[in-house]
Design a protein around this motif. Structure first.
Motif, PDB file in Angstrom:
ATOM      1  N   ILE A 176      11.514 -28.628   9.284  1.00 53.28           N
ATOM      2  CA  ILE A 176      10.391 -28.229   8.442  1.00 53.28           C
ATOM      3  C   ILE A 176       9.299 -29.253   8.718  1.00 53.28           C
ATOM      4  N   GLY A 177       8.159 -28.787   9.152  1.00 57.40           N
ATOM      5  CA  GLY A 177       7.041 -29.688   9.402  1.00 57.40           C
ATOM      6  C   GLY A 177       6.285 -29.947   8.115  1.00 57.40           C
ATOM      7  N   PHE A 178       5.961 -31.201   7.873  1.00 54.64           N
ATOM      8  CA  PHE A 178       5.199 -31.599   6.681  1.00 54.64           C
ATOM      9  C   PHE A 178       4.042 -32.439   7.190  1.00 54.64           C
ATOM     10  N   TYR A 179       2.828 -32.052   6.813  1.00 52.62           N
ATOM     11  CA  TYR A 179       1.626 -32.634   7.398  1.00 52.62           C
ATOM     12  C   TYR A 179       0.726 -33.216   6.304  1.00 52.62           C
ATOM     13  N   PRO A 180       0.924 -34.487   5.978  1.00 50.34           N
ATOM     14  CA  PRO A 180       0.161 -35.102   4.892  1.00 50.34           C
ATOM     15  C   PRO A 180      -1.012 -35.970   5.361  1.00 50.34           C
ATOM     16  N   THR A 181      -1.433 -35.866   6.581  1.00 50.82           N
ATOM     17  CA  THR A 181      -2.491 -36.653   7.219  1.00 50.82           C
ATOM     18  C   THR A 181      -1.953 -37.992   7.739  1.00 50.82           C
ATOM     19  N   PRO A 182      -2.629 -38.559   8.727  1.00 55.44           N
ATOM     20  CA  PRO A 182      -2.182 -39.838   9.287  1.00 55.44           C
ATOM     21  C   PRO A 182      -2.106 -40.974   8.265  1.00 55.44           C
ATOM     22  N   SER A 183      -3.023 -40.995   7.313  1.00 57.18           N
ATOM     23  CA  SER A 183      -3.020 -42.092   6.338  1.00 57.18           C
ATOM     24  C   SER A 183      -1.734 -42.122   5.516  1.00 57.18           C
ATOM     25  N   ALA A 184      -1.216 -40.964   5.154  1.00 52.73           N
ATOM     26  CA  ALA A 184       0.023 -40.905   4.374  1.00 52.73           C
ATOM     27  C   ALA A 184       1.229 -41.283   5.230  1.00 52.73           C
ATOM     28  N   VAL A 185       1.245 -40.847   6.480  1.00 52.65           N
ATOM     29  CA  VAL A 185       2.350 -41.226   7.365  1.00 52.65           C
ATOM     30  C   VAL A 185       2.373 -42.741   7.534  1.00 52.65           C
ATOM     31  N   THR A 186       1.207 -43.347   7.675  1.00 51.32           N
ATOM     32  CA  THR A 186       1.122 -44.801   7.795  1.00 51.32           C
ATOM     33  C   THR A 186       1.547 -45.483   6.499  1.00 51.32           C
ATOM     34  N   ALA A 187       1.060 -44.991   5.370  1.00 57.56           N
ATOM     35  CA  ALA A 187       1.362 -45.608   4.073  1.00 57.56           C
ATOM     36  C   ALA A 187       2.845 -45.567   3.739  1.00 57.56           C
ATOM     37  N   PHE A 188       3.542 -44.554   4.194  1.00 55.05           N
ATOM     38  CA  PHE A 188       4.965 -44.374   3.864  1.00 55.05           C
ATOM     39  C   PHE A 188       5.879 -44.624   5.072  1.00 55.05           C
ATOM     40  N   GLN A 189       5.373 -45.323   6.077  1.00 53.43           N
ATOM     41  CA  GLN A 189       6.137 -45.469   7.319  1.00 53.43           C
ATOM     42  C   GLN A 189       7.518 -46.091   7.111  1.00 53.43           C
ATOM     43  N   GLU A 190       7.666 -47.020   6.172  1.00 55.33           N
ATOM     44  CA  GLU A 190       8.979 -47.631   5.946  1.00 55.33           C
ATOM     45  C   GLU A 190       9.987 -46.630   5.387  1.00 55.33           C
ATOM     46  N   GLN A 191       9.530 -45.724   4.516  1.00 58.09           N
ATOM     47  CA  GLN A 191      10.413 -44.704   3.940  1.00 58.09           C
ATOM     48  C   GLN A 191      10.690 -43.563   4.922  1.00 58.09           C
ATOM     49  N   LEU A 192       9.918 -43.495   5.989  1.00 53.31           N
ATOM     50  CA  LEU A 192      10.023 -42.378   6.939  1.00 53.31           C
ATOM     51  C   LEU A 192      10.795 -42.736   8.203  1.00 53.31           C
ATOM     52  N   THR A 193      11.419 -43.901   8.250  1.00 48.12           N
ATOM     53  CA  THR A 193      12.055 -44.351   9.499  1.00 48.12           C
ATOM     54  C   THR A 193      13.156 -43.414   9.994  1.00 48.12           C
ATOM     55  N   LYS A 194      13.803 -42.681   9.103  1.00 49.93           N
ATOM     56  CA  LYS A 194      14.882 -41.797   9.571  1.00 49.93           C
ATOM     57  C   LYS A 194      14.394 -40.404   9.975  1.00 49.93           C
ATOM     58  N   TYR A 195      13.074 -40.205   9.949  1.00 46.53           N
ATOM     59  CA  TYR A 195      12.507 -38.915  10.337  1.00 46.53           C
ATOM     60  C   TYR A 195      11.611 -39.099  11.553  1.00 46.53           C
ATOM     61  N   LYS A 196      11.525 -38.057  12.364  1.00 46.69           N
ATOM     62  CA  LYS A 196      10.586 -38.079  13.475  1.00 46.69           C
ATOM     63  C   LYS A 196       9.182 -37.880  12.897  1.00 46.69           C
ATOM     64  N   THR A 197       8.277 -38.748  13.284  1.00 44.85           N
ATOM     65  CA  THR A 197       6.898 -38.640  12.815  1.00 44.85           C
ATOM     66  C   THR A 197       5.955 -38.727  14.007  1.00 44.85           C
ATOM     67  N   SER A 198       4.759 -38.242  13.790  1.00 43.85           N
ATOM     68  CA  SER A 198       3.676 -38.430  14.739  1.00 43.85           C
ATOM     69  C   SER A 198       2.435 -38.720  13.906  1.00 43.85           C
ATOM     70  N   LYS A 199       1.301 -38.734  14.509  1.00 40.94           N
ATOM     71  CA  LYS A 199       0.084 -39.197  13.841  1.00 40.94           C
ATOM     72  C   LYS A 199      -0.079 -38.701  12.407  1.00 40.94           C
ATOM     73  N   GLY A 200       0.058 -37.429  12.166  1.00 36.46           N
ATOM     74  CA  GLY A 200      -0.118 -36.914  10.809  1.00 36.46           C
ATOM     75  C   GLY A 200       0.990 -35.988  10.369  1.00 36.46           C
ATOM     76  N   ALA A 201       2.146 -36.084  11.046  1.00 36.41           N
ATOM     77  CA  ALA A 201       3.217 -35.118  10.808  1.00 36.41           C
ATOM     78  C   ALA A 201       4.555 -35.803  10.586  1.00 36.41           C
ATOM     79  N   ILE A 202       5.386 -35.136   9.788  1.00 35.25           N
ATOM     80  CA  ILE A 202       6.752 -35.576   9.539  1.00 35.25           C
ATOM     81  C   ILE A 202       7.655 -34.375   9.801  1.00 35.25           C
TER      82      ILE A 202
END
Length: 112
Positions: free
Chosen positions: A60-86
């Motif tokens: 499931i793609g979740f797209y909260p913008t690059p700023s949110a991916v950056t802000a939550f990068q520590e909580q997102l380590t177990k997910y594949k992410t890109s600039k604005g996508a999880i």
């Protein structure tokens, strides 16, 4: 039927329940947000795009913008992410509390 509900109806039967659950979950967090299809994806809009989501083959793609991916990068380590996508794998429970925090972050970000 809303545009997001129409989108979900076009998805494979096995994905409809999780996409519907995600849709309603985000609705409860930001009931004041406008719902639409943007970039071909379900979108919640409040003072600009808040978040998008979509169905993909293995996630499931979740797209909260690059700023949110950056802000939550520590909580997102177990997910594949890109600039604005999880990418949330379809064979795992969605991280509901993390999604809630990200949506609220985006709401606050768009309010300022």
């Amino acid at each position: 039927m809303t545009p997001i509900e129409e989108y979900i109806q076009t998805m494979p039967a096995e994905r409809k329940p999780i996409l519907t659950e995600l849709y309603h979950f985000i609705q409860t967090i930001v009931p004041e947000a406008e719902e639409k299809i943007s970039y071909g994806m379900p979108t919640f809009y409040l003072n600009g795009n808040l978040v998008h989501f979509s169905n993909a083959k293995n996630h499931i793609g979740f797209y909260p913008t690059p700023s949110a991916v950056t802000a939550f990068q520590e909580q997102l380590t177990k997910y594949k992410t890109s600039k604005g996508a999880i990418q949330f794998p379809v064979n795992q429970e969605l991280p509901w509390e993390l999604i809630r925090q990200i949506v609220l972050f985006r709401k606050s970000e768009n309010a300022s």
